[in-house]
Structures are given as structure tokens and as C-alpha cells.
Write a protein that holds these residues in place. Structure first.
Motif, short mmCIF file in Angstrom:
data_model
loop_
_atom_site.label_atom_id
_atom_site.label_comp_id
_atom_site.label_asym_id
_atom_site.label_seq_id
_atom_site.Cartn_x
_atom_site.Cartn_y
_atom_site.Cartn_z
N ALA A 161 0.77 -1.07 0.12
CA ALA A 161 -0.11 -0.08 -0.05
C ALA A 161 0.99 1.09 0.07
O ALA A 161 0.38 2.42 -0.49
N LYS A 162 2.14 1.30 0.59
CA LYS A 162 3.11 2.40 0.29
C LYS A 162 3.33 2.56 -0.88
O LYS A 162 4.01 1.79 -1.62
N ASP A 163 3.71 3.77 -1.29
CA ASP A 163 4.35 4.16 -2.33
C ASP A 163 5.79 4.81 -2.28
O ASP A 163 6.14 5.00 -1.16
N ALA A 164 6.35 5.62 -3.36
CA ALA A 164 7.92 6.02 -3.25
C ALA A 164 7.57 7.21 -2.32
O ALA A 164 8.53 7.49 -1.66
N TYR A 165 6.60 8.15 -2.35
CA TYR A 165 6.43 9.21 -1.70
C TYR A 165 6.39 8.85 -0.06
O TYR A 165 7.22 9.58 0.73
N ASP A 166 5.77 7.57 0.56
CA ASP A 166 5.87 7.35 1.67
C ASP A 166 7.31 6.84 2.10
O ASP A 166 7.80 7.11 3.37
N VAL A 167 8.05 6.01 1.26
CA VAL A 167 9.31 5.76 1.53
C VAL A 167 10.30 7.03 1.76
O VAL A 167 11.10 6.90 2.70
N LEU A 168 10.37 7.90 0.81
CA LEU A 168 11.04 9.13 0.93
C LEU A 168 10.59 10.06 1.97
O LEU A 168 11.25 10.79 2.49
N GLY A 169 9.45 9.86 2.50
CA GLY A 169 8.68 10.85 3.54
C GLY A 169 8.59 12.15 2.70
O GLY A 169 8.75 13.39 3.50
N VAL A 170 8.10 12.14 1.62
CA VAL A 170 7.78 13.61 0.85
C VAL A 170 6.36 13.39 0.71
O VAL A 170 5.95 12.49 -0.08
N PRO A 171 5.73 14.51 1.05
CA PRO A 171 4.19 14.60 0.60
C PRO A 171 3.98 14.61 -0.88
O PRO A 171 4.65 15.61 -1.33
N PRO A 172 3.29 14.26 -1.55
CA PRO A 172 3.00 14.34 -3.16
C PRO A 172 2.85 16.04 -3.29
O PRO A 172 3.21 16.27 -4.34
N THR A 173 2.17 16.61 -2.62
CA THR A 173 1.78 18.01 -2.87
C THR A 173 3.18 18.82 -3.03
O THR A 173 3.32 19.81 -3.59
N GLU A 174 4.27 18.46 -2.25
CA GLU A 174 5.36 19.11 -2.18
C GLU A 174 6.50 18.76 -3.06
O GLU A 174 7.91 18.93 -2.78
#
Length: 129
Positions: free
Chosen positions: A99-112
Motif C-alpha cells: 500500500a506504500k508508494d515512493a512518496y511514503d518511503v522518501l517521506g515527502v508529501p506528493p503536494t511538495e
């Protein structure tokens, strides 16, 4: 009837043998049959094709990750072992959870997530793990 036969034999003799083979000294090897100019190496693509390839290569270079900048390498070298273990655990946990994507792994919200932010975070994470 014999004269016709003799003529046939004579014409057959003219149509076969070394006289029909092309003379290798008539044209040097590697000449273009259309222009008669000597061709050396492969044909060069048109300028428009070369320009398009150069633009595409520049686009690929701007989008690629490449090596980490020295300031990020230095920052990661100063990071403690606990932070590195936590980063590795975070990456492994994300790999185990579909369920986790690359944004979750990197800890960056998709909006930023801009290219610069993603590259910097990716470099940091890859050097820590």
C-alpha cells in the motif's frame, strides 16, 4: 538445322563464362552506385535527426538522478548509525507493505514533491541505506 545449332552454341558461349562477370577494376569497392562517389563509413543521419537526438539526450540528462552532490554525501557521512538503521528499516517496511508508494518511503508529501526535492531526498536515502 546444324547451322542453327552451331549458332545456339556460339550464343551460349557468349552468355556464360568470365565475360559476364563484372570487372572488379571498373569501379573501386565502396562507391555509391547513384553518385559514383567513394563512400567511407556509414552514412551520416540528417541534421534534423541529430538535433532531435541531442534534445532528447539533454532531457534525459536533466531527469536522471546521477551522483549525489558532495554536500549531501558529507551530511550523510555525519549522520549517526541509528539514523541509518532507521532509514533502512523504513525502506524495508515500505517494500513489505504494497500500500506504500515512493512518496511514503522518501517521506515527502506528493503536494511538495518537485524534481529537486525528490532528487535530494532520494540521494540522502540511498546513501543512508
Amino acid at each position: 538445322v546444324e547451322t542453327e545449332r552451331e549458332t545456339e552454341v556460339v550464343t551460349d558461349a557468349v552468355n556464360i563464362g568470365p565475360s559476364l562477370r563484372p570487372n572488379p577494376y571498373d569501379k573501386p569497392p565502396g562507391t555509391d552506385p547513384a553518385t559514383g562517389k567513394r563512400v567511407i563509413g556509414p552514412m551520416v543521419p540528417p541534421k534534423a535527426m541529430l538535433d532531435a537526438a541531442a534534445l532528447e539526450a539533454a532531457r534525459w540528462a536533466s531527469e536522471s538522478i546521477g551522483p549525489a552532490p558532495p554536500e549531501i554525501v558529507e551530511e550523510v557521512e555525519l549522520t549517526g548509525m541509528d539514523a541509518k538503521i532507521a532509514a533502512a528499516d523504513k525502506a524495508l517496511a515500505a517494500d513489505a507493505d504494497p500500500a506504500k508508494d515512493a512518496y511514503d518511503v522518501l517521506g515527502v508529501p506528493p503536494t511538495e514533491a518537485t524534481n529537486a526535492v525528490l532528487k535530494k531526498t532520494y540521494w540522502r536515502m540511498s546513501l543512508m541505506v
